[in-house]
Write an enzyme that holds these catalytic residues in place. Structure first.
Site, short mmCIF file in Angstrom:
data_model
loop_
_atom_site.label_atom_id
_atom_site.label_comp_id
_atom_site.label_asym_id
_atom_site.label_seq_id
_atom_site.Cartn_x
_atom_site.Cartn_y
_atom_site.Cartn_z
N HIS A 1 -2.87 7.30 7.00
CA HIS A 1 -1.89 8.21 6.36
C HIS A 1 -2.57 9.49 5.88
O HIS A 1 -1.99 10.58 5.98
CB HIS A 1 -1.25 7.55 5.14
CG HIS A 1 -0.02 6.73 5.44
ND1 HIS A 1 1.11 7.27 5.99
CD2 HIS A 1 0.25 5.42 5.24
CE1 HIS A 1 2.03 6.31 6.12
NE2 HIS A 1 1.53 5.18 5.68
N CYS B 1 5.93 0.05 7.14
CA CYS B 1 5.50 1.19 6.33
C CYS B 1 6.67 1.62 5.45
O CYS B 1 7.81 1.67 5.92
CB CYS B 1 5.08 2.34 7.24
SG CYS B 1 4.54 3.80 6.35
N LEU B 2 6.38 1.91 4.19
CA LEU B 2 7.46 2.31 3.27
C LEU B 2 8.10 3.63 3.70
O LEU B 2 9.19 3.95 3.24
CB LEU B 2 6.92 2.41 1.84
CG LEU B 2 6.44 1.10 1.21
CD1 LEU B 2 5.86 1.35 -0.17
CD2 LEU B 2 7.58 0.09 1.13
N HIS C 1 -4.58 1.26 7.49
CA HIS C 1 -3.24 1.86 7.54
C HIS C 1 -3.13 3.02 6.54
O HIS C 1 -2.63 4.10 6.88
CB HIS C 1 -2.21 0.76 7.23
CG HIS C 1 -0.78 1.20 7.19
ND1 HIS C 1 0.18 0.74 8.05
CD2 HIS C 1 -0.13 2.07 6.35
CE1 HIS C 1 1.35 1.31 7.78
NE2 HIS C 1 1.19 2.11 6.74
N GLU C 2 -3.64 2.82 5.32
CA GLU C 2 -3.53 3.87 4.29
C GLU C 2 -4.43 5.06 4.61
O GLU C 2 -4.05 6.21 4.42
CB GLU C 2 -3.84 3.32 2.90
CG GLU C 2 -2.92 2.21 2.42
CD GLU C 2 -1.44 2.48 2.64
OE1 GLU C 2 -1.01 3.65 2.55
OE2 GLU C 2 -0.70 1.53 2.92
N GLY D 1 0.83 -1.21 0.00
CA GLY D 1 0.00 0.00 0.00
C GLY D 1 0.86 1.25 0.00
O GLY D 1 2.03 1.21 0.42
N GLN E 1 2.75 10.05 1.19
CA GLN E 1 4.05 9.37 1.20
C GLN E 1 4.90 9.71 -0.02
O GLN E 1 6.09 9.42 -0.05
CB GLN E 1 3.85 7.85 1.27
CG GLN E 1 3.25 7.37 2.58
CD GLN E 1 3.18 5.87 2.63
OE1 GLN E 1 2.23 5.28 2.15
NE2 GLN E 1 4.22 5.24 3.17
NI NI Z 1 2.46 3.30 5.58
#
Ligand code: NI
Length: 181
Positions: free
Chosen positions: A153, A107-108, A149-150, A45, A50
C-alpha cells in the site's frame, strides 16, 4: 476518532508514500486513529494512504489468531504475538524469503473482493516504531502476509495487482464498477 477509509479508484491508493521524517503529534494522532479505524472495520491491517495520508506508516493486528504464524522473533528473540500487537510501524523495509504460498486476501479499500495472492512465506522486516526504536521482526504466516500487503500500500500497490491473470478476469467487472464509483 475513526477515519473514512478510501475506496478503490481513489488516486491516493496509487501514490508512493513519503517517509515519516519525524514522529510528531500529528503522526501520533494518526496512529491512534488508524488503530481505531482498523478495529472498527474488523481489519487486520491498515496503511496510511487508505485514510488519505501519503506517509509510510501502517498498523497491523493479527492477535485474534496467535497460531497464524509458526514463529515470531523480534531482534532475534522469540516473542508473544499479543505483546507486540497492535503493531504500528513507519518507514518499513522488508526482506522476503522462502517459497511463495497462496492464500486469500481482502482489503478494507476494496470491499467485497477476496482473491488468492501468492507471496513469499517468510519476511524479515526492519520497522521503525513510534518511540524511535527500530526493530527487526521475523515471521511467516498471516503476519508475514499482512506486512507485505500493507507495505505494498505504501508503494501504491494493491493486492488485486498481484493476483493471477485468470483470477483477474473473474473480478475485472467488479473492479471496474468499484473504480468508477
Ligand atoms: Ni489493503
Amino acid at each position: 476518532m475513526t477515519l473514512k477509509i478510501v475506496q478503490y479508484g481513489d488516486p491516493v491508493l496509487r501514490v508512493k508514500c513519503r517517509a515519516v521524517a519525524e514522529v510528531d503529534d500529528a503522526i501520533l494522532k494518526l496512529a491512534d486513529d488508524m488503530i481505531e479505524t482498523m478495529v472498527d472495520a474488523n481489519g487486520v491491517g491498515l496503511a496510511a494512504p487508505q485514510v488519505g495520508e501519503e506517509v509510510r506508516m501502517a498498523v497491523v493486528d493479527v492477535s485474534h489468531d496467535p497460531d497464524c504464524v509458526s514463529f515470531l522473533r523480534v531482534n532475534g528473540e522469540e516473542v508473544q504475538m499479543v505483546d507486540i500487537m497492535p503493531l504500528v510501524f513507519i518507514n518499513p523495509k522488508l526482506e522476503l524469503e522462502g517459497p511463495r504460498e497462496s492464500d486469500t486476501e481482502g482489503c478494507l479499500s476494496i470491499e467485497d473482493i477476496r482473491a488468492n495472492v501468492r507471496r513469499p512465506s517468510i519476511v524479515k522486516a526492519t520497522l521503525q516504531l513510534l518511540d524511535g526504536s527500530v526493530i527487526e521482526l521475523e515471521t511467516d504466516g498471516l503476519l508475514s502476509r499482512a506486512l507485505q500487503h500493507e507495505v505494498d500500500h505504501l508503494n501504491g500497490i494493491l493486492f488485486v495487482d498481484r493476483i493471477s491473470p485468470a483470477a483477474k478476469v473473474s473480478i475485472k467487472r467488479k473492479l471496474r464498477r468499484l473504480g468508477s464509483k
